[in-house]
Scaffold this motif. Structure first.
Motif, PDB file in Angstrom:
ATOM      1  N   ALA A   1       0.847  -1.210   0.000  1.00 13.05           N
ATOM      2  CA  ALA A   1       0.000   0.000   0.000  1.00 13.05           C
ATOM      3  C   ALA A   1       0.877   1.252   0.000  1.00 13.05           C
ATOM      4  O   ALA A   1       0.650   2.203  -0.751  1.00 13.05           O
ATOM      5  N   ARG A   2       1.907   1.215   0.825  1.00 17.00           N
ATOM      6  CA  ARG A   2       2.813   2.367   0.929  1.00 17.00           C
ATOM      7  C   ARG A   2       3.468   2.635  -0.422  1.00 17.00           C
ATOM      8  O   ARG A   2       3.558   3.766  -0.875  1.00 17.00           O
ATOM      9  N   ARG A   3       3.890   1.556  -1.047  1.00 16.86           N
ATOM     10  CA  ARG A   3       4.550   1.712  -2.345  1.00 16.86           C
ATOM     11  C   ARG A   3       3.570   2.244  -3.399  1.00 16.86           C
ATOM     12  O   ARG A   3       3.913   3.109  -4.199  1.00 16.86           O
ATOM     13  N   PHE A   4       2.353   1.727  -3.350  1.00 16.63           N
ATOM     14  CA  PHE A   4       1.340   2.191  -4.304  1.00 16.63           C
ATOM     15  C   PHE A   4       1.086   3.695  -4.119  1.00 16.63           C
ATOM     16  O   PHE A   4       1.095   4.467  -5.087  1.00 16.63           O
ATOM     17  N   ASN A   5       0.863   4.089  -2.884  1.00 11.88           N
ATOM     18  CA  ASN A   5       0.559   5.503  -2.621  1.00 11.88           C
ATOM     19  C   ASN A   5       1.733   6.398  -3.008  1.00 11.88           C
ATOM     20  O   ASN A   5       1.549   7.498  -3.519  1.00 11.88           O
ATOM     21  N   HIS A   6       2.915   5.888  -2.764  1.00 14.22           N
ATOM     22  CA  HIS A   6       4.109   6.657  -3.086  1.00 14.22           C
ATOM     23  C   HIS A   6       4.217   6.845  -4.602  1.00 14.22           C
ATOM     24  O   HIS A   6       4.528   7.929  -5.093  1.00 14.22           O
ATOM     25  N   LEU A   7       3.938   5.771  -5.347  1.00 14.00           N
ATOM     26  CA  LEU A   7       4.076   5.843  -6.805  1.00 14.00           C
ATOM     27  C   LEU A   7       2.955   6.624  -7.474  1.00 14.00           C
ATOM     28  O   LEU A   7       3.187   7.361  -8.421  1.00 14.00           O
ATOM     29  N   TYR A   8       1.722   6.408  -6.987  1.00 13.24           N
ATOM     30  CA  TYR A   8       0.587   6.941  -7.736  1.00 13.24           C
ATOM     31  C   TYR A   8      -0.186   8.030  -7.003  1.00 13.24           C
ATOM     32  O   TYR A   8      -1.165   8.531  -7.535  1.00 13.24           O
ATOM     33  N   GLY A   9       0.213   8.322  -5.787  1.00 18.69           N
ATOM     34  CA  GLY A   9      -0.524   9.339  -5.034  1.00 18.69           C
ATOM     35  C   GLY A   9       0.006  10.746  -5.263  1.00 18.69           C
ATOM     36  O   GLY A   9      -0.512  11.709  -4.710  1.00 18.69           O
ATOM     37  N   ARG A  10       1.069  10.847  -6.066  1.00 22.17           N
ATOM     38  CA  ARG A  10       1.643  12.187  -6.278  1.00 22.17           C
ATOM     39  C   ARG A  10       1.181  12.760  -7.601  1.00 22.17           C
ATOM     40  O   ARG A  10       1.775  12.525  -8.625  1.00 22.17           O
ATOM     41  N   GLU A  11       0.141  13.538  -7.533  1.00 24.46           N
ATOM     42  CA  GLU A  11      -0.383  14.148  -8.752  1.00 24.46           C
ATOM     43  C   GLU A  11       0.288  15.507  -8.937  1.00 24.46           C
ATOM     44  O   GLU A  11       0.809  16.081  -7.974  1.00 24.46           O
ATOM     45  N   PRO A  12       0.251  16.054 -10.155  1.00 24.14           N
ATOM     46  CA  PRO A  12       0.834  17.379 -10.371  1.00 24.14           C
ATOM     47  C   PRO A  12       0.071  18.429  -9.556  1.00 24.14           C
ATOM     48  O   PRO A  12      -1.145  18.325  -9.398  1.00 24.14           O
ATOM     49  N   GLY A  13       0.769  19.378  -9.025  1.00 19.51           N
ATOM     50  CA  GLY A  13       0.127  20.452  -8.253  1.00 19.51           C
ATOM     51  C   GLY A  13      -0.428  19.954  -6.927  1.00 19.51           C
ATOM     52  O   GLY A  13      -1.327  20.549  -6.348  1.00 19.51           O
ATOM     53  N   TYR A  14       0.148  18.841  -6.446  1.00 19.51           N
ATOM     54  CA  TYR A  14      -0.387  18.197  -5.243  1.00 19.51           C
ATOM     55  C   TYR A  14      -0.438  19.121  -4.021  1.00 19.51           C
ATOM     56  O   TYR A  14      -1.459  19.229  -3.344  1.00 19.51           O
ATOM     57  N   GLU A  15       0.676  19.787  -3.769  1.00 18.10           N
ATOM     58  CA  GLU A  15       0.746  20.622  -2.567  1.00 18.10           C
ATOM     59  C   GLU A  15      -0.305  21.727  -2.604  1.00 18.10           C
ATOM     60  O   GLU A  15      -0.963  21.999  -1.604  1.00 18.10           O
ATOM     61  N   GLN A  16      -0.442  22.319  -3.777  1.00 17.59           N
ATOM     62  CA  GLN A  16      -1.399  23.413  -3.893  1.00 17.59           C
ATOM     63  C   GLN A  16      -2.828  22.908  -3.695  1.00 17.59           C
ATOM     64  O   GLN A  16      -3.632  23.533  -3.007  1.00 17.59           O
TER      65      GLN A  16
END
Ligand code: TRP
Ligand code: SF4
Length: 407
Positions: free
Chosen positions: A170-185
């Motif tokens: 799960a951690r690996r999945f979230n790390h790979l695919y949970g980072r969308e562009p403009g995430y912080e904003q």
């Protein structure tokens, strides 16, 4: 049915392989716990028929025979379809789709080092377990768990490594695919949607966790997020992930919930298990139960009624540990060591207790086995609920990977 929230700690999921009739070991080790959990949490319990197939692919008839018997045994033991969702793994193909997607990101070495992989291959020497499916067994289990975003997985000791693998995947999945562009904003915008007061609190708690590693602050912030009614699911996922400095948490990490039941002894002093042929099944006819207990071995030192014995060397004592109160246990200890009681006398309270325990179970089992239509309806209903929950997760998973082209 409540919506699925990432990080929601309230959903419980567990599965059981259909490989034969259930016995008292299953009742004390698993089912009693399920019955308790179903009144406290949202529960999903399923028949892990694909998992059974990984080891029984050469003789699958036992799976087919056991599926409905097992469901009847669950119901007879008090698992309540109004309180829990009961379903069959192979009826929910979403498990398989998630399994294949997770297989893309799971290093082979993670699977090879799961202890049950080599152990079981050795233990089941008569079966050829050098298959792709068997290596993937724990990852299929991860898919079972993650597809429902379960927070808690009640399992025995032998399954803890599988839940641990699930957390890593799960951690690996979230790390790979949970980072969308403009995430912080996007996260910042989502924080504002909570309202001034909550936004401030969220920021403070996040800082406390990120800068001082304050886990209590993390828990408080999660609870705060769970309470938010006015922000969308996607935003919530962002904020759960943002709390820990990662991306969106699409697949939350589950916790293993170890079942602390006293070990159910078998009739020969070893753990109760079908492979040792030392079981009392939940549907054992009362006369058979009585016979099995009467003839079970005792401390071999008690050849004659007048020979004193030692309960520590007697499998009957293990049954007293499960069924008897302190007064009865004292009676056994004193009576056995001084030869004041005979072994049959000592067994009688156990016979009574097991029969009393099985009586309502067997009555319910008889009812459900007469009404197969009702049982099929319970499962059809559960399959439908499970299917909906699984599809929700799958839609998010596909979209996160970039496979959301169909909508
Ligand atoms: N592997 C489990 C067992 O042998 C059964 C199982 C399959 C399971 N999928 C699961 C248990 C998911 C908990 C969660 O007992
Ligand atoms: Fe076992 Fe009870 Fe007989 Fe002692 S008296 S040997 S504990 S059955």
């Amino acid at each position: 049915m409540s919506t699925v929230l990432p990080g929601q700690p309230m959903r419980v999921l567990s599965g059981m392989r259909p490989t034969g009739r259930l016995h008292l070991g299953h009742y004390h080790g698993v089912l009693k716990n399920w019955v308790k959990l179903q009144s406290e949490y949202e529960c999903f319990f399923f028949v892990a028929d694909w998992h059974a197939l990984t080891t029984h692919y050469e003789d699958p008839h036992i799976i087919q025979e056991s599926v409905w018997d097992m469901v009847v045994d669950w119901l007879a033991a008090g698992v309540d379809p109004n309180n829990a969702t009961l379903f069959i793994q192979s009826r929910i193909p979403a498990h398989a789709e998630l399994h294949v997607l997770l297989s893309m990101i799971t290093p082979l070495s993670w699977l090879e080092r799961v202890p049950s992989y080599k152990d079981q291959q050795l233990q089941m020497g008569d079966r050829d377990l050098s298959t792709y499916g068997f290596l993937g067994y724990p990852l299929l289990q991860s898919a079972d768990i993650l597809i429902y975003r379960a927070g808690m997985v009640p399992v025995g000791e032998d399954q803890v490594a599988h839940v641990e693998l699930t957390r890593e995947v799960a951690r690996r999945f979230n790390h790979l695919y949970g980072r969308e562009p403009g995430y912080e904003q996007r996260a910042e915008e989502a924080i504002k949607k909570m309202g001034k007061k909550n936004a401030k609190l969220y920021r403070e708690l996040r800082t406390a966790y990120m800068e001082q590693g304050d886990r209590e602050a993390l828990a408080t912030a999660r609870a705060l997020l769970e309470r938010q009614k006015n922000i969308a699911l996607g935003d919530k996922e962002r904020l759960f992930g943002f709390l820990e400095g990662g991306g969106r948490i699409i697949l939350p990490e589950p916790q293993a919930l170890l079942t602390h039941a006293p070990k159910m002894p078998g009739l020969d002093g070893r753990k109760m298990s079908k492979s040792y042929d030392n079981v009392i099944s939940l549907r054992e006819p009362p006369a058979e139960v009585e016979k099995k207990l009467r003839t079970m071995p005792t401390d071999p030192a008690r050849v004659h009624r007048t020979d004193p014995g030692n309960p520590d060397k007697c499998p009957v004592w293990d049954f007293h540990l499960v069924y008897s109160d302190q007064e009865k246990k004292d009676w056994v200890q004193n009576g056995c060591r001084s030869a004041k009681i005979g072994c049959l006398e000592c067994k009688q309270p156990i016979i009574d207790a097991v029969l009393a325990e099985l009586k309502p179970i067997q009555e319910r089992a008889a009812e459900f086995s007469r009404d197969t239509l009702a049982v099929k309806n319970i499962i059809a209903d559960g399959n439908k609920r499970a299917q909906e929950a699984a599809e929700d997760t799958l839609a998010e998973v596909r979209a996160a990977i970039g496979l959301g082209y169909n909508g």
